[in-house]
Structure formats: C-alpha cells, structure tokens
Design a protein around this motif. Sequence first.
Motif, PDB file in Angstrom:
ATOM      1  N   CYS A   1      34.158  30.678  13.771  1.00 16.65           N
ATOM      2  CA  CYS A   1      33.749  29.930  14.871  1.00 16.65           C
ATOM      3  C   CYS A   1      33.921  30.834  16.063  1.00 16.65           C
ATOM      4  O   CYS A   1      33.096  30.595  17.091  1.00 16.65           O
ATOM      5  N   LEU A   2      34.948  31.782  16.208  1.00 18.21           N
ATOM      6  CA  LEU A   2      35.292  32.342  17.437  1.00 18.21           C
ATOM      7  C   LEU A   2      34.328  33.624  17.315  1.00 18.21           C
ATOM      8  O   LEU A   2      34.006  33.933  18.510  1.00 18.21           O
ATOM      9  N   ILE A   3      33.951  34.063  16.232  1.00 19.88           N
ATOM     10  CA  ILE A   3      33.068  35.261  15.970  1.00 19.88           C
ATOM     11  C   ILE A   3      31.516  34.909  16.597  1.00 19.88           C
ATOM     12  O   ILE A   3      30.930  35.382  17.223  1.00 19.88           O
ATOM     13  N   LEU A   4      31.150  33.741  15.642  1.00 19.17           N
ATOM     14  CA  LEU A   4      29.905  33.166  15.923  1.00 19.17           C
ATOM     15  C   LEU A   4      29.878  32.361  17.035  1.00 19.17           C
ATOM     16  O   LEU A   4      29.947  31.135  16.673  1.00 19.17           O
ATOM     17  N   ARG A   5      29.969  32.570  18.279  1.00 20.52           N
ATOM     18  CA  ARG A   5      30.274  31.541  19.230  1.00 20.52           C
ATOM     19  C   ARG A   5      29.125  30.667  19.603  1.00 20.52           C
ATOM     20  O   ARG A   5      29.455  29.475  20.001  1.00 20.52           O
ATOM     21  N   ASP A   6      28.108  30.990  19.543  1.00 18.78           N
ATOM     22  CA  ASP A   6      27.007  30.195  19.840  1.00 18.78           C
ATOM     23  C   ASP A   6      26.625  29.127  18.866  1.00 18.78           C
ATOM     24  O   ASP A   6      25.923  29.075  18.071  1.00 18.78           O
ATOM     25  N   ARG A   7      27.125  28.013  19.520  1.00 14.77           N
ATOM     26  CA  ARG A   7      26.876  26.600  18.561  1.00 14.77           C
ATOM     27  C   ARG A   7      25.597  26.114  18.620  1.00 14.77           C
ATOM     28  O   ARG A   7      25.163  25.511  17.764  1.00 14.77           O
ATOM     29  N   LYS A   8      24.623  26.525  19.450  1.00 14.84           N
ATOM     30  CA  LYS A   8      23.435  26.293  19.624  1.00 14.84           C
ATOM     31  C   LYS A   8      22.662  27.052  18.522  1.00 14.84           C
ATOM     32  O   LYS A   8      21.417  26.412  18.249  1.00 14.84           O
ATOM     33  N   SER A   9      23.159  27.900  18.137  1.00 15.21           N
ATOM     34  CA  SER A   9      22.464  28.908  16.990  1.00 15.21           C
ATOM     35  C   SER A   9      22.681  28.103  15.503  1.00 15.21           C
ATOM     36  O   SER A   9      23.686  28.117  15.217  1.00 15.21           O
ATOM     37  N   VAL A  10      21.561  27.730  14.970  1.00 12.20           N
ATOM     38  CA  VAL A  10      21.625  27.063  13.660  1.00 12.20           C
ATOM     39  C   VAL A  10      22.018  28.060  12.734  1.00 12.20           C
ATOM     40  O   VAL A  10      22.928  27.959  11.796  1.00 12.20           O
ATOM     41  N   CYS A  11      21.787  29.463  12.968  1.00 15.96           N
ATOM     42  CA  CYS A  11      22.062  30.580  11.901  1.00 15.96           C
ATOM     43  C   CYS A  11      23.714  30.870  12.027  1.00 15.96           C
ATOM     44  O   CYS A  11      24.117  30.906  11.008  1.00 15.96           O
ATOM     45  N   ASN A  12      24.167  30.565  13.265  1.00 15.24           N
ATOM     46  CA  ASN A  12      25.388  31.062  13.541  1.00 15.24           C
ATOM     47  C   ASN A  12      26.417  29.979  12.851  1.00 15.24           C
ATOM     48  O   ASN A  12      27.118  30.147  12.107  1.00 15.24           O
ATOM     49  N   ARG A  13      25.847  28.772  12.868  1.00 16.88           N
ATOM     50  CA  ARG A  13      26.576  27.650  12.327  1.00 16.88           C
ATOM     51  C   ARG A  13      26.526  27.721  10.691  1.00 16.88           C
ATOM     52  O   ARG A  13      27.681  27.592  10.200  1.00 16.88           O
ATOM     53  N   VAL A  14      25.256  27.561  10.323  1.00 13.39           N
ATOM     54  CA  VAL A  14      25.321  27.946   8.966  1.00 13.39           C
ATOM     55  C   VAL A  14      25.946  29.249   8.308  1.00 13.39           C
ATOM     56  O   VAL A  14      27.003  29.335   7.216  1.00 13.39           O
TER      57      VAL A  14
ATOM     58  N   LEU B   1      36.578  18.445   0.279  1.00 15.07           N
ATOM     59  CA  LEU B   1      36.836  17.557   1.135  1.00 15.07           C
ATOM     60  C   LEU B   1      36.549  18.244   2.703  1.00 15.07           C
ATOM     61  O   LEU B   1      36.062  17.613   3.604  1.00 15.07           O
ATOM     62  N   LEU B   2      36.651  19.672   2.787  1.00 13.07           N
ATOM     63  CA  LEU B   2      36.368  20.444   4.121  1.00 13.07           C
ATOM     64  C   LEU B   2      34.936  20.273   4.212  1.00 13.07           C
ATOM     65  O   LEU B   2      34.364  20.405   5.532  1.00 13.07           O
ATOM     66  N   ALA B   3      34.316  20.851   2.976  1.00 15.04           N
ATOM     67  CA  ALA B   3      32.637  20.690   3.228  1.00 15.04           C
ATOM     68  C   ALA B   3      32.039  19.858   3.730  1.00 15.04           C
ATOM     69  O   ALA B   3      31.144  19.668   4.575  1.00 15.04           O
ATOM     70  N   TRP B   4      32.709  18.243   3.180  1.00 14.81           N
ATOM     71  CA  TRP B   4      31.867  17.271   3.644  1.00 14.81           C
ATOM     72  C   TRP B   4      32.378  16.680   5.023  1.00 14.81           C
ATOM     73  O   TRP B   4      31.794  15.668   5.457  1.00 14.81           O
ATOM     74  N   THR B   5      33.309  17.699   5.501  1.00 19.88           N
ATOM     75  CA  THR B   5      33.714  16.887   6.763  1.00 19.88           C
ATOM     76  C   THR B   5      33.358  18.093   7.954  1.00 19.88           C
ATOM     77  O   THR B   5      32.312  18.140   8.434  1.00 19.88           O
ATOM     78  N   ALA B   6      34.257  19.129   8.017  1.00 16.63           N
ATOM     79  CA  ALA B   6      33.974  20.315   9.057  1.00 16.63           C
ATOM     80  C   ALA B   6      32.826  20.986   8.732  1.00 16.63           C
ATOM     81  O   ALA B   6      32.028  21.482   9.466  1.00 16.63           O
ATOM     82  N   GLY B   7      32.541  21.275   7.049  1.00 15.63           N
ATOM     83  CA  GLY B   7      31.544  21.965   6.813  1.00 15.63           C
ATOM     84  C   GLY B   7      30.205  21.475   7.454  1.00 15.63           C
ATOM     85  O   GLY B   7      29.249  22.026   8.014  1.00 15.63           O
ATOM     86  N   LEU B   8      29.885  20.192   6.961  1.00 19.37           N
ATOM     87  CA  LEU B   8      28.785  19.502   7.377  1.00 19.37           C
ATOM     88  C   LEU B   8      28.561  19.402   8.890  1.00 19.37           C
ATOM     89  O   LEU B   8      27.609  19.496   9.362  1.00 19.37           O
ATOM     90  N   PHE B   9      29.611  19.001   9.645  1.00 16.62           N
ATOM     91  CA  PHE B   9      29.773  18.956  11.023  1.00 16.62           C
ATOM     92  C   PHE B   9      29.006  20.439  11.542  1.00 16.62           C
ATOM     93  O   PHE B   9      28.406  20.444  12.503  1.00 16.62           O
ATOM     94  N   LEU B  10      29.758  21.541  10.912  1.00 18.95           N
ATOM     95  CA  LEU B  10      29.385  22.784  11.586  1.00 18.95           C
ATOM     96  C   LEU B  10      27.960  23.179  11.229  1.00 18.95           C
ATOM     97  O   LEU B  10      27.337  23.583  12.030  1.00 18.95           O
ATOM     98  N   ILE B  11      27.319  22.897  10.199  1.00 14.44           N
ATOM     99  CA  ILE B  11      26.026  23.266   9.916  1.00 14.44           C
ATOM    100  C   ILE B  11      25.056  22.347  10.828  1.00 14.44           C
ATOM    101  O   ILE B  11      24.160  22.916  11.074  1.00 14.44           O
ATOM    102  N   THR B  12      25.230  21.086  10.866  1.00 15.71           N
ATOM    103  CA  THR B  12      24.372  20.199  11.489  1.00 15.71           C
ATOM    104  C   THR B  12      24.686  20.358  12.968  1.00 15.71           C
ATOM    105  O   THR B  12      23.745  19.958  13.780  1.00 15.71           O
ATOM    106  N   GLY B  13      25.862  20.267  13.464  1.00 13.88           N
ATOM    107  CA  GLY B  13      26.137  20.457  14.724  1.00 13.88           C
ATOM    108  C   GLY B  13      26.357  18.790  15.271  1.00 13.88           C
ATOM    109  O   GLY B  13      26.443  18.601  16.498  1.00 13.88           O
ATOM    110  N   GLU B  14      26.271  17.875  14.411  1.00 12.36           N
ATOM    111  CA  GLU B  14      26.216  16.538  14.621  1.00 12.36           C
ATOM    112  C   GLU B  14      27.257  15.682  13.688  1.00 12.36           C
ATOM    113  O   GLU B  14      27.320  15.638  12.395  1.00 12.36           O
ATOM    114  N   LYS B  15      28.192  14.769  14.507  1.00 12.32           N
ATOM    115  CA  LYS B  15      29.163  13.942  13.774  1.00 12.32           C
ATOM    116  C   LYS B  15      28.571  12.867  12.792  1.00 12.32           C
ATOM    117  O   LYS B  15      29.225  12.440  11.748  1.00 12.32           O
ATOM    118  N   LYS B  16      27.318  12.435  13.263  1.00 14.22           N
ATOM    119  CA  LYS B  16      26.939  11.397  12.405  1.00 14.22           C
ATOM    120  C   LYS B  16      26.586  11.609  11.148  1.00 14.22           C
ATOM    121  O   LYS B  16      26.477  10.810  10.261  1.00 14.22           O
TER     122      LYS B  16
END
Length: 312
Positions: free
Chosen positions: A86-99, A142-157
């Motif tokens: 997350c520090l290296i790929l800082r642009d959270r708007k970029s879906v490629c960065n998040r994935v 556990l991490l994938a279904w929480t932090a990972g899913l939030f990171l990939i989608t950018g949405e907590k919902k």
Amino acid sequence: MNFFQTAIQVLSMMAYAIPGFLFVKTKTLSPAQIAPFSKVLVYLCQPCLEVHAFLSADCTPELLAAMGWFFLLCTGVQVLVLGLSCLILRDRKSVCNRVAGAASTFGNVGFIGIPLLEALLPAEVAPDAVALSAVFALSMNLLAWTAGLFLITGEKKHIRVKGLLLNPAMLAFYVAFPLFLAGFKLPGALETTVSLAGKMSTPLCMIALGMRLAATPFPRILKDKYAWIACGGKLVVMPLLALLCIKLLPFPWYFGATLFLLSCCPTAAAVQNFSEIYLPSEETAGKHTAADAILLSNLLCMLTIPLLVTLL
C-alpha cells in the motif's frame, strides 16, 4: 535445502498445467470450462485438503502452542507485506494498484504449499508442518475476506460477515479443528477418500492454470507492470521477510522452514475470484492484472522457489 531437489518438485507440480494448456489450444476444452474446474477445487478439494491437513498430525500441547505462534507470525508477515504494498502502490483510485497489492500478499499455500512441504521436509515433521499450513490458510482466508476484499474493491460494503464465516474454507475448519483437538482420526476408507480428494487439488489447480494461460495473450502478461510488482512482493519480499523472522526468533527448524516455504508460494486464485465477482464489469484492467499476476507468479516460482530455499 537442495536447489535441484526443490526445482524437480516444483517443475513436477507445474507439469500438470501442460494438459490444460493443450486442451484449450486444441479446442478439446474451452476457457469457459475453467469455472467448473474452479468450483470443484473450491467446494470439494479445498475443504478435503484442509481436513487432511489438520488430521494428518497428532494433537499435542507442543503442536497447539506452535499453531498459535504460527498464526500470529504468518498473519504478521502478510499484514506487513500488505502494508508495504500500500505504501509503494499509493494511488488507491487505481484498481490495478489495489489488485496488485492483494496479489503480492495472498498465496496458494494449500494447493501448492502442502505438496511442497510433504516433498521437501523430513517424514517425521511433515505431518506437523502440514497442520501448520492449515493455520496459514486460515489466516490468509480471514485477511483475504476482510482487508483483501476491501483493498481490491475499495469499498467496505463488500465485506460481509456471512462471506467471511460461511465460505468453504471456514466451514472445513469448523469440522476439522474440533476433530483435531479431540484426537479423532477418520476411519480407513473415509480417510483415504478425503485424502485423495484433497490431493486432487494440485493437478486440478494446475490444469485450470494451464487452461487460463492458453486463453491469455502472453505478451499482455509480460507487459503488465502491476503483475511484475505483485510478483516481486509475493515471490521475493514475503519470503525474505519470513526468513528474517525465523532467523531472529528461536523456533524449531521445521517451524521456520514451513513458514518460509509457504511464503514462497505464488499468488492465490482467490485474488482473481474476488476481482471477477466484486469488481464492476467495466473494470477489465483490474481483472486482467489479477489473472496476469497469478499466471506470472506461477511461472516465475519455478525459478524463485528453488533459488530461495538455498537460503534455509
């Protein structure tokens, strides 16, 4: 550990991808049939592999303590890699960065990790190591279904308690762990059935990988800079962090070797599954990055795993 022994083992597993590749190239199977293979893996092979992993070892106070420490350590390593990504790929708007951040963290510790442990570790410690791999899989899940899913989608919902607690891996844990604590062993015929279904996972996983590789333009994989970044995190940074941890902490050799080998595993298919399910249909770039990272990491691990194990 021996470079050539490890290389032969990794190449032997990856060889299962060749039939899948040829099936698609000769039009015996179509890329659309990857999904049924994946369902068999997720709903049959993965739960059976997890049950096999827990019940392969005898429950002792020493192993239970090791499991607790292992859970904390493997979770810490994954969180650290995720944070660095997350520090290296800082642009959270970029879906490629998040994935790419997710792909650099979550590895195939079951389908590839368990055969590696069984092949490379001494027979007297292999069952305990396999049981520890189930703990790593639990932590990753556990991490994938929480932090990972939030990171990939950018949405907590998209983070849902039902998905976290009732996915196939967790359901298998609810069955396997109490049986492990009780010291229960499956009857001979049933144990053989569960074990064989679990061991089907590596060939099926690799066949599906070969099919996906045949359906993906190879130049696109090589040109995807996000996939390369993800592979750097997953195949180099995570193993080296795990190695640093085991060198600094006074754990038994098999404990450290297990953490290290599982950290060397390529990107988990769950990253692509989440991308396909939860990203909007127009986010094709993110879905491509997920697929490219999985394919590239599986190709590169044929070199990185044998090289890295020489450091143990």
